[in-house]
Design an enzyme around this catalytic site. Structure first.
Site, short mmCIF file in Angstrom:
data_model
loop_
_atom_site.label_atom_id
_atom_site.label_comp_id
_atom_site.label_asym_id
_atom_site.label_seq_id
_atom_site.Cartn_x
_atom_site.Cartn_y
_atom_site.Cartn_z
N VAL A 84 -4.74 4.94 6.74
CA VAL A 84 -3.46 5.67 6.67
C VAL A 84 -2.58 5.18 5.53
O VAL A 84 -1.50 5.73 5.31
CB VAL A 84 -2.70 5.56 8.01
CG1 VAL A 84 -3.44 6.27 9.11
CG2 VAL A 84 -2.44 4.09 8.37
N GLY A 85 -3.01 4.17 4.80
CA GLY A 85 -2.18 3.71 3.69
C GLY A 85 -2.66 2.39 3.14
O GLY A 85 -3.69 1.84 3.54
N ARG A 86 -1.86 1.87 2.22
CA ARG A 86 -2.17 0.57 1.63
C ARG A 86 -0.86 -0.13 1.29
O ARG A 86 0.04 0.47 0.72
CB ARG A 86 -3.03 0.71 0.38
CG ARG A 86 -3.42 -0.63 -0.24
CD ARG A 86 -4.41 -0.47 -1.38
NE ARG A 86 -4.76 -1.77 -1.93
CZ ARG A 86 -5.68 -2.59 -1.41
NH1 ARG A 86 -6.34 -2.20 -0.32
NH2 ARG A 86 -5.93 -3.77 -1.95
N PHE A 98 -0.37 -6.33 1.32
CA PHE A 98 -1.32 -7.21 2.00
C PHE A 98 -2.72 -6.64 1.95
O PHE A 98 -3.70 -7.36 1.84
CB PHE A 98 -0.86 -7.40 3.44
CG PHE A 98 -1.74 -8.33 4.23
CD1 PHE A 98 -1.62 -9.70 4.07
CD2 PHE A 98 -2.68 -7.84 5.12
CE1 PHE A 98 -2.43 -10.56 4.80
CE2 PHE A 98 -3.48 -8.70 5.85
CZ PHE A 98 -3.36 -10.07 5.69
N GLY A 99 -2.84 -5.33 2.03
CA GLY A 99 -4.16 -4.71 2.01
C GLY A 99 -4.12 -3.32 2.60
O GLY A 99 -3.06 -2.71 2.77
N VAL A 119 -4.40 -0.22 5.33
CA VAL A 119 -3.81 -0.03 6.65
C VAL A 119 -4.59 1.05 7.38
O VAL A 119 -4.84 2.13 6.83
CB VAL A 119 -2.32 0.35 6.55
CG1 VAL A 119 -1.70 0.45 7.94
CG2 VAL A 119 -1.56 -0.65 5.69
N LYS A 167 -3.49 -3.82 9.42
CA LYS A 167 -3.55 -4.18 8.00
C LYS A 167 -4.65 -5.22 7.82
O LYS A 167 -4.67 -6.24 8.51
CB LYS A 167 -2.21 -4.76 7.54
CG LYS A 167 -1.06 -3.77 7.60
CD LYS A 167 0.29 -4.44 7.38
CE LYS A 167 0.37 -5.11 6.04
NZ LYS A 167 1.74 -5.65 5.79
N ASP A 203 10.33 -7.19 -1.95
CA ASP A 203 9.58 -5.98 -2.33
C ASP A 203 10.16 -4.77 -1.60
O ASP A 203 9.43 -3.97 -1.02
CB ASP A 203 8.10 -6.14 -2.02
CG ASP A 203 7.25 -5.08 -2.74
OD1 ASP A 203 7.72 -4.55 -3.77
OD2 ASP A 203 6.14 -4.78 -2.27
#
EC number: 2.7.11.1
Length: 929
Positions: A612-614, A617-618, A620, A634, A731
């Site tokens: 579902v995403g990034r 950390f890495g 997701v 994650k 961030d």
């Protein structure tokens, strides 16, 4: 005519005593002056500020050729994070002119001329920017006092040192300058012009008994008053003018005027801090003798204000005769930064238009001051050590900067949450009003000379820490101490308390220290003697049984080890174990994260099939646990030591952080070279998805955007102030602001977060973050501070305003990024050009300006000029109140005046409307007041 003169004479008889009393109430402070004196030009007395304010230093200007004695000195203040304030006594609900002036004079070692903030109470009055060393800058407010005093403060220097030349308070008569909005808005004077003036000198007291400053129309500063139409002539009279109307303009102002002999008067006037809603007055008096067949009729020529342009001004008719004042008012009109106004004669008029004077004032929103009950207690505490430096800190305790010894909430009104006065020479009793400081969480009054008994503090339900040790307090301990629901730490050592200790304080729920109170009784201690005696008698028997007991203990330990090993195997089979978060192999005490085995996560995510995403950390993945709970997983397979440290850091941080606006950590896994974090799943994706992502998302309306901004700001504010040590996200971006099923925002992705040490103000590290959001000061200096997050959040606010990405050559052209683009429009006064077209037709301009203003402050180049997240939250809450219409705000009486500035021609008149009761379109035409 004779009757009119008689009425005028009678009125003057009643007015003169009042005006004389006004003068005796004038307050005139010469800042930096060493002694009092009387100004020979005006007869007004001026006082030195040496007994009024302790801080700052007087500076004598090298150029002493000024006609006014007041401009031979100034008082400079330090360039620190404090505010420096003068307190002026007032009468509640009375109106006053509050005026400050600033003449720099060229002295000083600064590389740049001063630029700093000016506040009245908690309201930002102006940004004082010195551009010409020999010019007197004047800032003037018309206020209705809400208490027995007002505080005028300078602070927050951007360049140079804050300073002040004079401070004046002038009471006004009766209903002068009354508006329907004065509970929520001050009037900030933008222009007060005397047309037809005989010379360049400003007119004020004694010619104006209220000491208003009427600038001469001859004295045209650059961009101030330009564009006189051809044929404009100056006229004057020595005859008496009847000026006894609502605003009482001075006689000398009304005895001069300009006339458009060719049928037109035209001026262009730059209004600082505009566009804005304003109150405007025009003053007319027929001071020429007109013949029987002569008439003077004219209209306001203003294409953007058709309602005003329809009204015909016939001075003699409107004022019931010549030499009598007519003052049409425009009580609520939206004006541009550049105001062009013209008066043109009508076709049936024989004479050209005439103008004596104008006044224009901006409606300045009043910021809510700190809760009155809190302030009264703080004032009482200050009186317990009046000569201390900390007690001389002035202004509002919370806004714009905190007093050095308090912390405050971000609510409206702000509430005091912490009082830190250890070792501050306090003498006397604790003020009883402290019981009404319901938001108080910490009270540090230790190591002072406090006396008396403890007052009632039973209402302090949020109190967590109270230190009263090393004082001279006496009396019994009140029972309420045992029933404060959140109390965690109580220290009363080295006092003179007596009586019984409430038993609940001894049950271990509160860290309670009470030594060296000789008359304080502990029932448990009274039994202690007999316990010792019994233990002594039993000691011999215990020694005899020692060897046997040791053998029994050894056997028990062996059995326990076997049982623990079996329990550990059984719980790991279930896949979920409560562990303390680990950093560098050591257990942490601050929180607990839950270990979830890899097989359990593989089952929940269907072998990590739905990405579902990034994040930083890495990758997701979506998952659903056996109990139905939806999670975001994650994962990274990178075995590098850097990511191992990052993983340990994030687990340690999130294990102890719990806030409604931060994405909560559910568990973690570290198996098979995989490091996995498990979070609550956020159903509506990220803010970035909604602003820049798929068209499947419906555009967010303005109120929803404001709510999201408030939620995210509260999350960051908690990281900065609610954690000890504080945490810097570093961030912050729209893709790290996630939205739950109810569209409430939570800040995510702490993989890059950094803790600050308690005794440091920054963290040195290699600059990391996202292009477009990265603080330029952090990038250049490698010094990470909380203000780096503030900068990034300012970029997010510009995203919310515009719907644009932070970096886009297509959108911003040569500006390249959203910050340069938005700030250039704000400098031009064109906030309309920033608005996302998706929402432009359904917003209130004042709420947009409030957000644009704080976003602009957030992205200042230098970190110390940026606001704290607490101040950002207050600004967003102001915008929400305006947008919802919960304030008794303003409703614009004109069409949009931004057409000449904004390139977005789709904005409607309603774009500038601000809600307000009891104002109809019929009230828009000029009315004699």
């Amino acid at each position: 005519m004779g009757l009119c003169l008689a009425q005028l004479a009678v009125t003057c008889l009643f007015l003169v005593p009042f005006v004389l009393s006004q003068v005796t109430e004038f307050v005139s402070i010469d800042c930096g002056c060493s002694s009092n004196y009387t100004d020979p030009r005006t007869g007004l007395g001026w006082v030195s500020d040496s007994e009024i304010i302790k801080q700052g230093k007087p500076v004598t200007l090298a150029n002493t050729n000024w006609n006014s004695m007041q401009y031979r000195r100034r008082r400079d203040f330090p360039t620190d994070n404090k505010k420096y304030c003068y307190r002026l006594s007032t009468k509640e609900r009375r109106r006053y002119i509050v005026r400050t002036t600033f003449l720099y004079g060229g002295l000083g070692s600064e590389e740049a001329y001063p630029k700093f903030q000016l506040y009245l109470d908690a309201t930002k009055w102006a940004t004082v920017t010195i551009q010409e060393v020999s010019r007197v800058y004047v800032e003037e407010l018309i206020v209705r006092a809400t208490s027995s005093y007002v505080d005028v403060c300078v602070c927050c220097a951007i360049t140079g040192s804050p300073f002040m030349s004079t401070l004046e308070l002038r009471p006004l008569n009766l209903s002068m300058y009354a508006t329907d909005y004065e509970d929520n808005f001050f009037l900030k004077v933008a222009a007060r012009v005397n047309f037809g003036a005989p010379n360049m000198d400003a007119l004020r007291y004694p010619d104006d008994p209220y000491d208003r400053i009427w600038e001469s129309d001859i004295n045209k500063r650059p961009n101030y008053l330009v564009g006189v139409a051809p044929g404009t002539t100056r006229i004057n009279t020595s005859k008496t003018i009847n000026t006894l109307t609502r605003e009482y303009p001075p006689m000398k102002v009304m005895q001069t005027a300009v006339v458009g002999t060719q049928g037109l008067i035209s001026y262009r006037l730059n209004l600082e801090d505009f566009p804005a809603n304003a109150r405007a007055y025009a003053y007319f008096a027929e001071i020429e003798e007109l013949g029987a067949n002569e008439t003077r009729k004219f209209k306001l020529v203003q294409p953007y204000f058709p309602d005003y342009s329809n009204a015909v001004v016939n001075i003699a008719e409107n004022a019931n005769g010549s030499y009598t004042l007519y003052e049409p008012s425009y009580m609520n009109v939206t004006l541009d930064f550049v105001l062009t106004f013209s008066f043109g004669k009508t076709k049936d008029s024989t004479q050209g238009p005439l103008l004596n004077a104008i006044e224009i004032s901006k409606y300045l929103p009043i910021s809510v001051k700190t809760d009155r009950s809190d302030v009264s207690v703080l004032d009482a505490i200050r009186s317990m050590s009046p000569d201390s430096d900390w007690a001389s800190e002035g202004g509002d305790p919370c806004i714009p900067v905190l007093w050095s010894w308090v912390n405050c909430s971000s609510t409206s009104p702000p509430r005091v949450t912490k009082i830190a006065l250890s070792r501050k020479n306090l003498r006397g009793e604790i003020p009883p009003g402290i019981n009404y400081m319901e938001a108080l969480t910490e009270l540090w009054l230790d190591d002072n000379e406090l006396t008396g008994t403890l007052p009632d503090m039973s209402k302090l339900v949020n109190l967590k820490i109270m230190h009263l040790e090393n004082n001279q307090l006496s009396g019994s301990l009140p029972p309420y101490l045992a029933h404060l629901p959140n109390l965690q730490e109580l220290s009363i050592e080295n006092n003179s308390f007596k009586g019984k200790i409430p038993s609940a304080l001894l049950k271990g729920k509160v860290l309670f220290k009470y030594n060296n109170n000789p008359e304080l009784q502990n029932e448990a201690q009274r039994k202690h003697f007999w316990q010792i005696l019994g233990i002594s008698i039993a000691a011999v028997a215990i020694l005899l049984l020692l060897v046997g007991g040791s053998l029994v203990l050894l056997c028990a330990l062996r059995k326990t080890k076997r049982a623990d090993k079996g329990d550990s195997t059984e719980t790991k089979k279930k896949g979920l174990v409560a562990y303390s978060a680990v950093r560098g192999g050591h257990l942490l005490d601050e929180g607990v994260a839950y270990f979830i085995s890899l097989p359990v996560l593989e089952e929940a995510t269907d072998n990590f099939s739905k990405k579902v995403g990034r994040g930083s950390f890495g990758s997701v993945y979506y998952g659903r646990m056996k109990d139905g709970k939806e999670v975001a997983v994650k994962i990274t397979a990178d075995p590098s030591s850097h990511l191992n440290r990052q993983f340990v850091t994030e687990v340690a941080l999130l294990s102890r952080i719990h806030h409604r606006n931060l994405v909560p950590l559910i568990g973690y896994c570290e198996e098979a070279d995989r490091r996995i974090l498990v979070y609550e799943y956020m159903h509506n994706g990220s803010l970035g998805d909604h602003l820049h992502g798929s068209s499947d998302y419906k555009p967010l309306d303005w109120l929803t955007r404001l709510q999201i901004a408030q939620d995210a700001a509260k999350g960051l504010e908690y990281l900065h102030t609610g954690c000890n040590p504080s945490i810097i996200h570093r961030d912050v971006k729209s893709s790290n602001i996630l939205l739950d099923i109810n569209m409430r925002a939570k800040v995510s992705d702490f993989g890059l977060s950094r803790q600050t040490e308690e005794d440091l103000t920054h963290v040195s590290s290699v600059a990391k973050g996202t292009v477009g959001y990265l603080d330029p000061e952090y990038y250049a200096s490698q010094q990470l501070t909380e203000k780096s997050d503030v900068y990034s959040f300012g970029v997010v606010l510009f995203e919310l305003l515009s719907g644009k990405k932070p970096v886009s050559a297509e959108d911003f052209g040569p500006e390249l990024n959203i910050v340069h683009w938005a700030r250039s429009l704000i400098r031009k006064g064109d906030v309309c050009g920033i608005i996302d077209p998706c929402i432009a037709s359904n917003v209130k301009i004042e709420s947009v300006w409030r957000v644009a203003e704080v976003a602009n402050q957030c992205v200042e180049q230098r970190g110390h000029n940026r606001p704290r997240m607490q101040e950002v939250i207050v600004a967003i809450q102001d915008a929400i109140r305006i947008e919802r219409g919960n304030e008794n705000g303003l409703k614009s009486s004109s069409s949009s005046s931004s057409k000449a500035q904004s390139s977005r021609k789709t904005l409607l008149t309603s774009f500038l409307e601000l809600e307000s009761p009891d104002i109809s379109r019929n009230s828009l035409a000029p009315a004699a007041r």
